[in-house]
Write a protein that holds these residues in place. Sequence first.
Motif, PDB file in Angstrom:
ATOM      1  N   ILE A 259       0.834  -1.197   0.000  1.00 36.32           N
ATOM      2  CA  ILE A 259       0.000   0.000   0.000  1.00 36.32           C
ATOM      3  C   ILE A 259       0.870   1.249   0.000  1.00 36.32           C
ATOM      4  N   SER A 260       1.942   1.205   0.752  1.00 34.01           N
ATOM      5  CA  SER A 260       2.847   2.345   0.820  1.00 34.01           C
ATOM      6  C   SER A 260       3.573   2.562  -0.504  1.00 34.01           C
ATOM      7  N   TYR A 261       3.989   1.483  -1.179  1.00 36.23           N
ATOM      8  CA  TYR A 261       4.622   1.627  -2.489  1.00 36.23           C
ATOM      9  C   TYR A 261       3.677   2.331  -3.459  1.00 36.23           C
ATOM     10  N   LEU A 262       2.426   1.916  -3.450  1.00 39.19           N
ATOM     11  CA  LEU A 262       1.432   2.545  -4.320  1.00 39.19           C
ATOM     12  C   LEU A 262       1.265   4.024  -3.975  1.00 39.19           C
ATOM     13  N   TYR A 263       1.252   4.323  -2.690  1.00 37.75           N
ATOM     14  CA  TYR A 263       1.048   5.711  -2.259  1.00 37.75           C
ATOM     15  C   TYR A 263       2.213   6.592  -2.687  1.00 37.75           C
ATOM     16  N   TYR A 264       3.435   6.177  -2.363  1.00 38.35           N
ATOM     17  CA  TYR A 264       4.598   7.008  -2.672  1.00 38.35           C
ATOM     18  C   TYR A 264       4.749   7.216  -4.174  1.00 38.35           C
ATOM     19  N   ALA A 265       4.572   6.147  -4.962  1.00 42.20           N
ATOM     20  CA  ALA A 265       4.694   6.251  -6.413  1.00 42.20           C
ATOM     21  C   ALA A 265       3.572   7.111  -6.993  1.00 42.20           C
ATOM     22  N   ASN A 266       2.360   6.940  -6.471  1.00 43.73           N
ATOM     23  CA  ASN A 266       1.235   7.715  -6.971  1.00 43.73           C
ATOM     24  C   ASN A 266       1.392   9.192  -6.671  1.00 43.73           C
ATOM     25  N   ILE A 329      14.428   9.033  -8.972  1.00 37.77           N
ATOM     26  CA  ILE A 329      13.476   9.960  -8.349  1.00 37.77           C
ATOM     27  C   ILE A 329      13.076   9.459  -6.962  1.00 37.77           C
ATOM     28  N   ILE A 330      12.744   8.181  -6.866  1.00 38.57           N
ATOM     29  CA  ILE A 330      12.359   7.608  -5.565  1.00 38.57           C
ATOM     30  C   ILE A 330      13.530   7.687  -4.591  1.00 38.57           C
ATOM     31  N   TRP A 331      14.716   7.345  -5.063  1.00 38.24           N
ATOM     32  CA  TRP A 331      15.912   7.388  -4.198  1.00 38.24           C
ATOM     33  C   TRP A 331      16.139   8.790  -3.659  1.00 38.24           C
ATOM     34  N   LEU A 332      16.038   9.783  -4.541  1.00 35.76           N
ATOM     35  CA  LEU A 332      16.297  11.166  -4.142  1.00 35.76           C
ATOM     36  C   LEU A 332      15.281  11.673  -3.131  1.00 35.76           C
ATOM     37  N   LEU A 333      14.032  11.310  -3.346  1.00 38.32           N
ATOM     38  CA  LEU A 333      12.965  11.870  -2.513  1.00 38.32           C
ATOM     39  C   LEU A 333      12.749  11.132  -1.198  1.00 38.32           C
ATOM     40  N   ARG A 336      15.686   7.289   2.951  1.00 36.22           N
ATOM     41  CA  ARG A 336      16.382   7.739   4.167  1.00 36.22           C
ATOM     42  C   ARG A 336      15.580   7.234   5.359  1.00 36.22           C
ATOM     43  N   GLY A 337      16.186   7.202   6.515  1.00 40.45           N
ATOM     44  CA  GLY A 337      15.486   6.749   7.716  1.00 40.45           C
ATOM     45  C   GLY A 337      14.972   5.330   7.578  1.00 40.45           C
ATOM     46  N   GLU A 338      13.660   5.148   7.775  1.00 40.39           N
ATOM     47  CA  GLU A 338      13.036   3.831   7.704  1.00 40.39           C
ATOM     48  C   GLU A 338      12.807   3.341   6.270  1.00 40.39           C
ATOM     49  N   PHE A 339      13.016   4.223   5.296  1.00 39.33           N
ATOM     50  CA  PHE A 339      12.785   3.877   3.888  1.00 39.33           C
ATOM     51  C   PHE A 339      14.099   3.388   3.287  1.00 39.33           C
ATOM     52  N   ASN A 340      14.206   2.074   3.033  1.00 42.80           N
ATOM     53  CA  ASN A 340      15.485   1.478   2.639  1.00 42.80           C
ATOM     54  C   ASN A 340      15.587   1.251   1.124  1.00 42.80           C
ATOM     55  N   THR A 341      16.703   0.636   0.701  1.00 46.76           N
ATOM     56  CA  THR A 341      16.967   0.411  -0.722  1.00 46.76           C
ATOM     57  C   THR A 341      15.916  -0.466  -1.380  1.00 46.76           C
ATOM     58  N   GLN A 342      15.473  -1.516  -0.685  1.00 52.78           N
ATOM     59  CA  GLN A 342      14.457  -2.399  -1.246  1.00 52.78           C
ATOM     60  C   GLN A 342      13.136  -1.655  -1.444  1.00 52.78           C
ATOM     61  N   ASN A 343      12.813  -0.766  -0.518  1.00 50.71           N
ATOM     62  CA  ASN A 343      11.615   0.058  -0.675  1.00 50.71           C
ATOM     63  C   ASN A 343      11.715   0.928  -1.927  1.00 50.71           C
ATOM     64  N   ILE A 345      13.486   0.278  -4.703  1.00 46.72           N
ATOM     65  CA  ILE A 345      13.367  -0.570  -5.895  1.00 46.72           C
ATOM     66  C   ILE A 345      11.904  -0.904  -6.185  1.00 46.72           C
ATOM     67  N   GLU A 346      11.181  -1.312  -5.143  1.00 38.93           N
ATOM     68  CA  GLU A 346       9.785  -1.693  -5.340  1.00 38.93           C
ATOM     69  C   GLU A 346       8.917  -0.485  -5.726  1.00 38.93           C
ATOM     70  N   SER A 347       9.159   0.648  -5.076  1.00 40.97           N
ATOM     71  CA  SER A 347       8.381   1.850  -5.396  1.00 40.97           C
ATOM     72  C   SER A 347       8.665   2.328  -6.816  1.00 40.97           C
ATOM     73  N   ALA A 348       9.918   2.184  -7.270  1.00 40.67           N
ATOM     74  CA  ALA A 348      10.290   2.605  -8.624  1.00 40.67           C
ATOM     75  C   ALA A 348       9.566   1.772  -9.677  1.00 40.67           C
ATOM     76  N   LYS A 349       9.430   0.471  -9.437  1.00 38.69           N
ATOM     77  CA  LYS A 349       8.696  -0.389 -10.368  1.00 38.69           C
ATOM     78  C   LYS A 349       7.243   0.066 -10.495  1.00 38.69           C
TER      79      LYS A 349
END
Length: 465
Positions: A259-266, A329-333, A336-343, A345-349
């Motif tokens: 749900i969070s991946y959808l939110y951040y990407a949207n 774009i996802i990496w830049l924005l 950090r903190g609780e949002f890691n590399t795997q997050n 990658i998934e959000s970018a897809k």
Amino acid sequence: MLKHFFTNSIGILCSRVLGFIRDLMTANALGASIWSDIFFVAFKLPNLFRRLFGEGAFSQAFMPNLVKVSQKGLFCAEILIKLSLAMLGLSLIVMLFAPLVTKALAFGFSPETIALAVPLVRINFWYLLAIFIVTLLSSMLQYKNHFATTAFSTALLNISMIIALLLAMNLDQKTAALYLSWGVVIGGLLQVLSHIIALKKVNLLRLLTLGIAKFAKGKRAKAKGFWQNFGHGIMGSSANQLSDFISTFIASFLATGAISYLYYANRIFQLPLALFAIALSTAIFPKIAKAIKSNNNQIALNLFKKSFSLLFFLLLFSTIGGYILAKEIIWLLFQRGEFNTQNTIESAKVLQMYMLGLLPFGLYKLFSLWLYAKMQQKIAAKIAIYSLFINTALCIILFKPLGASGLALAGSISGVFLLVYVIFVFGIRQFLGIILEKINLITIILSAVFAYLLIELKDFIYANL
């Protein structure tokens, strides 16, 4: 047109920059965790109605009727009072049946998670009443060609939520989500206040208060056409916005974080959509509605053609840039903190799949205004409902093999259907006359060059890191 477009765009840009700061802080505080999922679900319902009223059924039915009605103050007062009471009643129902509402929003949540989400759903939903009032007041301001207040007022919501996150800094995730929810409600109240001040400055507040006084005495405006168009608009806009709910509902069956991946990407997808498509549509809609009412169809069509060329250019280049640079774009924005590399990658897809729908959704927004200005809300509702069925079927088909990315892709495909159908109604020959104009063909060629150069530049940078 350009003046009002840039006013809307700058206001939306300021709001979205603050929104990204808010999302950055949210990602830092909550990451892609169970509490971020809970907050986004709680915020989803009032956000649906914000889009439904702010960008959909209400404004598209209200403006053409406001143009033609004679007793404008009484008309505005009648709509304000009747729909405010309806929104208040709906809010009270949600308060009473919040567990059932939460279950409907995220059926895949466990009973324990639903119990945690219920308080946040109850708090966030009060934003609905505020945003409806804001929408009506903003429509009145737009009739007077005043766009700045509405364009910049959304920033007040983001500022309120940012302050809430600052107050919750170093606190646990549950407390941060609670503070965020109260920030939403306070932000809505600030938006209402800013519009009341703007109404007073353009001498519309007195018109509204006089209308309220007349309504209290039993007088009624001739608003029959509004209610019919509003009903059709509700059907159409609800169908469009329910697609987001379906994605969230199905995502609740996926792994934590979907749900969070959808939110951040949207959120990123919505930036160019709001900055260009919604800003431009909002700016030209009153002008097109007035031109059509006066039987100046050629003036309306010329304005539409100019708007199409500008929007086509902006959205096509945004689509290419967003798709190719999704991970960056996802990496830049957010990373950090609780949002890691795997997050990331998934959000970018997910973002890449959303970006495929940017051009069709944005152009559909423009074409649908032509239908609304001609009082063809029933046709627009029909198109949207068909799109909803297509989106639902594709979500069910794609969510297992592709996860959250499949849900985003389903939405983009339904956007293509929306655009194709509305072009068919608009007139294929008339559309070809627009798209084959020299300026639009040049845009297509330049976009291909831009895509090639962007890919080459990206490969060069990574090769030399």
